[in-house]
Motif scaffolding. Structure first.
Motif, mmCIF file in Angstrom:
data_model
loop_
_atom_site.group_PDB
_atom_site.id
_atom_site.type_symbol
_atom_site.label_atom_id
_atom_site.label_comp_id
_atom_site.label_asym_id
_atom_site.label_seq_id
_atom_site.Cartn_x
_atom_site.Cartn_y
_atom_site.Cartn_z
ATOM 1 N N HIS A 78 0.849 -1.200 0.000
ATOM 2 C CA HIS A 78 0.000 0.000 0.000
ATOM 3 C C HIS A 78 0.879 1.242 0.000
ATOM 4 N N VAL A 79 1.561 1.478 -1.128
ATOM 5 C CA VAL A 79 2.554 2.548 -1.175
ATOM 6 C C VAL A 79 2.422 3.344 -2.474
ATOM 7 N N LEU A 80 2.980 4.543 -2.455
ATOM 8 C CA LEU A 80 3.179 5.360 -3.642
ATOM 9 C C LEU A 80 4.674 5.423 -3.944
ATOM 10 N N VAL A 81 5.021 5.528 -5.219
ATOM 11 C CA VAL A 81 6.412 5.714 -5.626
ATOM 12 C C VAL A 81 6.582 7.169 -6.015
ATOM 13 N N ARG A 82 7.415 7.875 -5.273
ATOM 14 C CA ARG A 82 7.663 9.297 -5.543
ATOM 15 C C ARG A 82 9.146 9.579 -5.436
ATOM 16 N N ARG A 83 9.711 10.168 -6.514
ATOM 17 C CA ARG A 83 11.117 10.562 -6.543
ATOM 18 C C ARG A 83 12.045 9.423 -6.115
ATOM 19 N N GLY A 84 11.753 8.226 -6.588
ATOM 20 C CA GLY A 84 12.604 7.082 -6.315
ATOM 21 C C GLY A 84 12.469 6.497 -4.919
ATOM 22 N N ARG A 85 11.432 6.904 -4.160
ATOM 23 C CA ARG A 85 11.224 6.384 -2.811
ATOM 24 C C ARG A 85 9.799 5.898 -2.667
ATOM 25 N N GLY A 188 -7.559 7.013 -5.362
ATOM 26 C CA GLY A 188 -7.414 6.184 -4.177
ATOM 27 C C GLY A 188 -6.237 5.243 -4.205
ATOM 28 N N SER A 189 -6.334 4.207 -3.375
ATOM 29 C CA SER A 189 -5.250 3.243 -3.210
ATOM 30 C C SER A 189 -5.239 2.181 -4.298
ATOM 31 N N ALA A 190 -6.403 1.780 -4.752
ATOM 32 C CA ALA A 190 -6.522 0.702 -5.722
ATOM 33 C C ALA A 190 -7.851 0.849 -6.445
ATOM 34 N N ALA A 191 -7.938 0.218 -7.610
ATOM 35 C CA ALA A 191 -9.137 0.340 -8.443
ATOM 36 C C ALA A 191 -9.763 -1.024 -8.672
ATOM 37 N N THR A 212 -2.342 4.984 -8.888
ATOM 38 C CA THR A 212 -2.914 3.960 -8.037
ATOM 39 C C THR A 212 -1.937 2.826 -7.808
ATOM 40 N N GLY A 213 -2.235 2.045 -6.780
ATOM 41 C CA GLY A 213 -1.464 0.850 -6.500
ATOM 42 C C GLY A 213 -2.131 -0.338 -7.186
#
Length: 221
Positions: A78-85, A188-191, A212-213
């Protein structure tokens, strides 16, 4: 001489216009899988829920609720990928696609989506009730969030939709800013979407880039 004969489609629905402005050549890796389940017990549970509460929950609601529980129990997914993190999300919000049944010259209808906030903390009956009430508002054009947003986007020429989508992506998901006039975290988190209505056995919906994840598509036999 032209390589092939074609002409631009006219009167595209808002959903199709947004898709054209959003998706590009694939660059992000994706993992897709298929799991076939016997839904007999699930359908019996939905019928019992309807008899007990009066709420007509569907398999789509059930899959959304199950996905929310999984993401709450497995935060590493349950994560987002932002700027390599990786940035773990704090709330489990499930995006579900709905048919608006609005007439359109191409396709005869349009699609929209609604986010159930905190879906892991809501019962199946609560999710079905909230989704049904909000879809009814969207179809009437009285939803306080999606109604004005859809009208704004529908009024824009196609050439402006792609740069607008790119700007919203930077502001909302890279800089983590809420843009006034647009819903917060609209995907949201997932679709979850249902493809059984089209009579197909297996299908995979394209993911909305970067936003989305996990996603879930299911089809009814």
């Amino acid at each position: 001489m032209r390589n092939f004969k074609a002409r631009p489609a006219a009167g595209l629905s808002l959903f199709r216009r947004l898709a054209l402005a959003t998706w590009d050549d694939p660059r992000d890796p994706s993992i897709r899988g298929t799991l076939e389940l016997d839904a007999t017990a699930a359908l019996a549970h939905l019928e019992a829920l309807h008899a007990r509460t009066g709420e007509r929950a569907t398999i789509t609601h059930l899959v959304g609720r199950a996905l929310a529980v999984v993401l709450a129990e497995r935060p590493e997914l349950h994560v987002l990928v932002r700027r390599g993190r990786l940035y773990p999300r704090e709330d489990v919000d499930i995006f579900q696609v709905a048919l608006t049944e609005a007439p359109a010259p191409v396709g005869g209808c349009d699609l929209t989506g609604l986010v159930i906030r905190g879906a892991d903390r809501k019962s199946l009956a609560d999710i079905a009730r909230e989704f049904g009430e909000r879809v009814a508002k969207v179809r009437r054009g009285s939803d306080p969030q999606l109604g004005p947003t859809r009208r704004r986007l529908a009024s824009l020429p196609p050439a402006l939709l792609r740069p607008l989508q790119a700007a919203l992506d930077v502001l909302q998901y890279r800089l983590e800013l809420h843009v006034p006039g647009f819903p917060r975290d609209p995907f949201g988190s997932a679709a979850v979407t249902n493809l059984g209505m089209f009579g197909v056995r297996w299908a995979y919906a394209p993911l909305f880039p970067r936003r989305t994840g996990p996603s879930s598509c299911w089809s009814a036999p």
